[in-house]
Design a protein around this motif. Structure first.
Motif, short mmCIF file in Angstrom:
data_model
loop_
_atom_site.label_atom_id
_atom_site.label_comp_id
_atom_site.label_asym_id
_atom_site.label_seq_id
_atom_site.Cartn_x
_atom_site.Cartn_y
_atom_site.Cartn_z
N LEU A 164 0.78 -59.16 26.11
CA LEU A 164 -0.44 -59.89 26.94
C LEU A 164 -0.96 -58.63 27.75
N GLU A 165 0.08 -58.03 28.61
CA GLU A 165 -0.46 -57.10 29.50
C GLU A 165 -0.97 -55.93 28.62
N ALA A 166 -0.14 -55.51 27.54
CA ALA A 166 -0.72 -54.57 27.00
C ALA A 166 -1.93 -54.65 26.31
N LEU A 167 -2.40 -56.07 25.77
CA LEU A 167 -3.84 -56.01 25.30
C LEU A 167 -4.56 -55.96 26.50
N VAL A 168 -4.59 -56.60 27.53
CA VAL A 168 -5.55 -56.47 28.74
C VAL A 168 -5.82 -54.83 28.89
N LEU A 169 -4.59 -54.20 29.12
CA LEU A 169 -4.95 -52.78 29.15
C LEU A 169 -5.74 -51.86 28.14
N ARG A 170 -5.63 -52.46 26.89
CA ARG A 170 -6.38 -51.77 25.97
C ARG A 170 -7.72 -52.43 25.98
N LEU A 171 -7.87 -53.56 26.42
CA LEU A 171 -9.56 -53.98 26.49
C LEU A 171 -10.13 -53.36 27.46
N TYR A 226 -13.58 -44.30 36.91
CA TYR A 226 -12.48 -43.34 37.05
C TYR A 226 -11.07 -43.86 37.55
N GLU A 227 -10.88 -45.08 37.66
CA GLU A 227 -9.54 -45.62 38.23
C GLU A 227 -8.73 -46.44 36.93
N PRO A 228 -7.59 -46.17 37.02
CA PRO A 228 -7.00 -46.95 36.13
C PRO A 228 -6.69 -48.49 36.55
N PRO A 229 -6.66 -49.43 35.89
CA PRO A 229 -6.47 -51.07 36.32
C PRO A 229 -4.80 -51.15 36.56
N LEU A 230 -4.78 -52.05 37.56
CA LEU A 230 -3.43 -52.41 37.92
C LEU A 230 -2.76 -53.23 36.62
N PRO A 231 -1.64 -52.99 36.12
CA PRO A 231 -0.95 -53.62 35.10
C PRO A 231 -0.63 -54.97 35.52
N VAL A 232 -1.03 -56.27 34.95
CA VAL A 232 -0.77 -57.51 35.52
C VAL A 232 0.49 -57.87 35.73
N ARG A 233 1.35 -57.16 34.98
CA ARG A 233 2.96 -57.73 35.27
C ARG A 233 3.48 -57.37 36.70
N GLN A 234 2.67 -56.43 37.33
CA GLN A 234 3.14 -56.03 38.56
C GLN A 234 2.95 -57.23 39.62
N VAL A 235 1.61 -58.05 39.19
CA VAL A 235 1.33 -59.25 40.24
C VAL A 235 2.34 -60.45 39.49
N ARG A 236 2.39 -60.67 38.20
CA ARG A 236 2.77 -61.60 37.78
C ARG A 236 3.81 -61.35 36.69
N PRO A 237 5.01 -61.07 37.02
CA PRO A 237 5.92 -60.61 36.05
C PRO A 237 6.32 -61.59 34.86
N PHE A 286 -11.21 -54.20 39.38
CA PHE A 286 -12.17 -53.25 40.21
C PHE A 286 -12.96 -53.98 41.12
N ALA A 287 -12.82 -54.01 42.39
CA ALA A 287 -13.53 -54.70 43.43
C ALA A 287 -13.93 -53.27 44.49
N GLY A 288 -15.02 -53.60 45.24
CA GLY A 288 -15.44 -53.10 46.26
C GLY A 288 -16.58 -53.45 47.06
N THR A 289 -16.86 -52.80 48.13
CA THR A 289 -17.98 -53.54 49.04
C THR A 289 -19.34 -53.18 48.52
N THR A 290 -19.56 -52.35 47.55
CA THR A 290 -20.73 -51.77 47.20
C THR A 290 -20.92 -51.90 45.65
N ALA A 319 -9.82 -50.14 28.11
CA ALA A 319 -9.62 -48.40 28.21
C ALA A 319 -11.05 -48.09 28.76
N LYS A 320 -11.24 -46.89 29.22
CA LYS A 320 -12.70 -46.61 29.48
C LYS A 320 -13.43 -45.69 28.37
N ASP A 321 -12.61 -45.36 27.27
CA ASP A 321 -13.24 -44.89 26.16
C ASP A 321 -13.47 -46.01 25.20
N PRO A 322 -14.47 -46.58 24.74
CA PRO A 322 -14.66 -47.78 23.88
C PRO A 322 -13.89 -47.52 22.49
#
Length: 475
Positions: free
Chosen positions: A247-254, A230-241, A216-220, A256-259
């Motif tokens: 590993l991708e699934a673990l990143v998405l779990r980490l 509010y935004e879901p993260p981009l799954p890393v395998r879309q960038v690095r197949p 999540f990046a931005g100018t402010t 998660a918006k809800d602790p």
């Protein structure tokens, strides 16, 4: 605050490493124990204003007390703490290496096994931190160092909070502590934080290592925090197949918006990473390869037997400043001699080592000025017991002198004898014997150019080496 200031009558500030909301961090020298340290300085009224100075002081004192409780090789060691005039100070271990942000920038795309190894080491450190219990609250690449042996060290527990009521009251009075790009949603909203908050930051960091960018990046800052919420993260395998699905699934779990939907602990994350770690016997790459601790646990530092370890500590400024861009070699040598006279060898080594490349660039490698400086540097390294770093300097001196005056030149032979002594001290018996034996014929020459006293001393050294129980070096 400036270089040269002595804090608490003991710690001489050398160079400013960085500054932030909690103060400044300096490289410094412990004059009592002659070692490099890192010193964190805080002036409460300057950081928080006069009205909040007492609260800031309490927070800093608590930081020192709580950080010192945690004992783990993945965390910096706290040496000392106290006040000096209007400043509070915390003295910590000086860590060699590269911070993870620079390490990532130098190795894009970052190998995914490296990312797994970094995350696994961070989990080990976070497990120790969370057991106190402490929440780091500002885990990010700039607060992580990759050391020359590949081990990862977590820096700056200065914004950590102890999980008790007093801490909650203290930290709720101001703005959320942390860096927006790595801040968990609950932290951004000013809610309760816990180990799950650090695990979210670990997910951001792991996503960045794998994809090259934070999720999540931005100018402010507000824009970034809104995306965290509010935004879901981009799954890393879309960038690095090539990244494993697990590993991708673990990143998405980490991330998660809800602790409650994140892994339950750093230990659980480590167990998920363990199957992805490289197996023993796998080839290691770059000297700062973070997989090395798993491939060769507790092994000696890489290439320590062949290459001197780098020194990253900035040298203190000599008392006699030179013109900009023109190193004052004489002033540096005088300052080094003064420090040596006071028994402060570590500082003298850093001064000479820092000015040597600049002097060589200005005067030329073979100039008398540089040769004198190199000779002093080698002698100082030997005084400090740093034989591995002294060895290449002595060899260069010997080669240059022999090229000018011939192999029988007395000074060239002195350098070679000192190089042999370094090899002996390093346990390289065969190499030391070979060097001593190469020097002996010149010292035993019957044509008036020999030195019987030195020849006898070398003979004694050779005899001692040949008596070693291992018989190493016998030919």
């Amino acid at each position: 605050m400036s270089a040269g200031r002595v804090v608490a009558g003991r710690y001489e500030l050398a160079a400013l490493l960085g500054q932030g909301g909690m103060g400044q961090v300096w490289t410094a020298y412990d004059q009592r124990l002659d070692r490099r340290v890192a010193v964190k300085l805080l002036r409460p009224d300057a950081v928080a204003g006069a009205s909040a100075a007492d609260e800031t002081r309490r927070r800093f004192v608590r930081e020192c007390r709580v950080t010192a409780q945690v004992d783990h090789p993945g965390l910096v060691t706290v040496h000392d703490a106290g006040s000096d005039g209007d400043d509070l100070y915390l003295v910590m271990q000086h860590v060699e290496g590269a911070d993870l942000a620079d390490h990532l920038a130098e190795h894009e795309p970052y190998p995914w096994p490296w990312a797994v190894a970094v995350a696994a080491q961070l989990c080990a450190a976070l497990s120790a931190v969370h057991a106190v219990p402490i929440v780091h609250r500002d885990l990010k690449p700039r607060n992580v160092m990759v050391r020359p042996d590949g081990t990862v060290t977590v820096l700056d527990l200065g914004v950590a909070s102890v999980l008790d009521r007093d801490t909650t009251r203290l930290t709720r009075t101001g703005s959320p502590i942390g860096s927006p790009a790595y801040m968990a949603p609950e932290q951004a909203m000013g809610g309760a934080v816990g180990p799950y908050t650090d695990l979210y930051a670990l997910g951001v960091l792991l996503h960045e290592l794998l994809s090259g960018n934070v999720p999540f990046a931005g100018t402010t800052a507000l824009g970034v925090l809104h995306r965290h919420l509010y935004e879901p993260p981009l799954p890393v395998r879309q960038v690095r197949p090539e990244v494993p699905e697990a590993l991708e699934a673990l990143v998405l779990r980490l991330l998660a918006k809800d602790p409650a939907q994140r892994p339950g602990s750093a230990q659980e994350v480590y167990e998920a990473l363990a199957p992805l770690l490289p197996s023993r016997g796998a080839p290691a790459g770059h000297p700062l390869d973070p997989t090395r601790p798993f491939l060769r646990p507790h092994a000696p530092w890489p290439d320590r037997a062949a290459t001197p370890p780098p020194v990253h500590a900035p040298a203190p400024v000599p008392r006699q400043a030179s013109a900009p861009g023109r190193p004052d070699v004489a002033a540096a040598v005088d300052e080094a001699k003064r420090l040596l006279g006071e028994g402060r060898i570590t500082q003298a080594v850093d001064i000479l080592g820092a000015i040597l490349p600049a002097a060589a660039a200005r005067h030329g490698e073979g100039s008398p000025v540089v040769r004198i400086l190199r000779k002093q540097y080698a002698a100082t390294l030997m005084d400090d017991g740093q034989y591995r770093r002294a060895l290449p300097e002595l060899r260069q001196l010997a080669e240059e002198r022999a090229a000018e005056a011939g192999p029988a030149d007395p000074q060239a032979l002195v350098f070679r004898q000192e190089a042999a002594l370094c090899l002996e001290q390093l346990g390289e018996v065969a190499a030391a014997l070979a060097e001593y034996r190469a020097v002996l014929p010149y010292l035993e020459s019957p044509y008036g150019t020999g030195d019987p006293a030195r020849a006898a001393e070398i003979r004694r050294r050779v005899d001692d080496l040949l008596r070693l129980p291992s018989g190493a070096g016998r030919a």
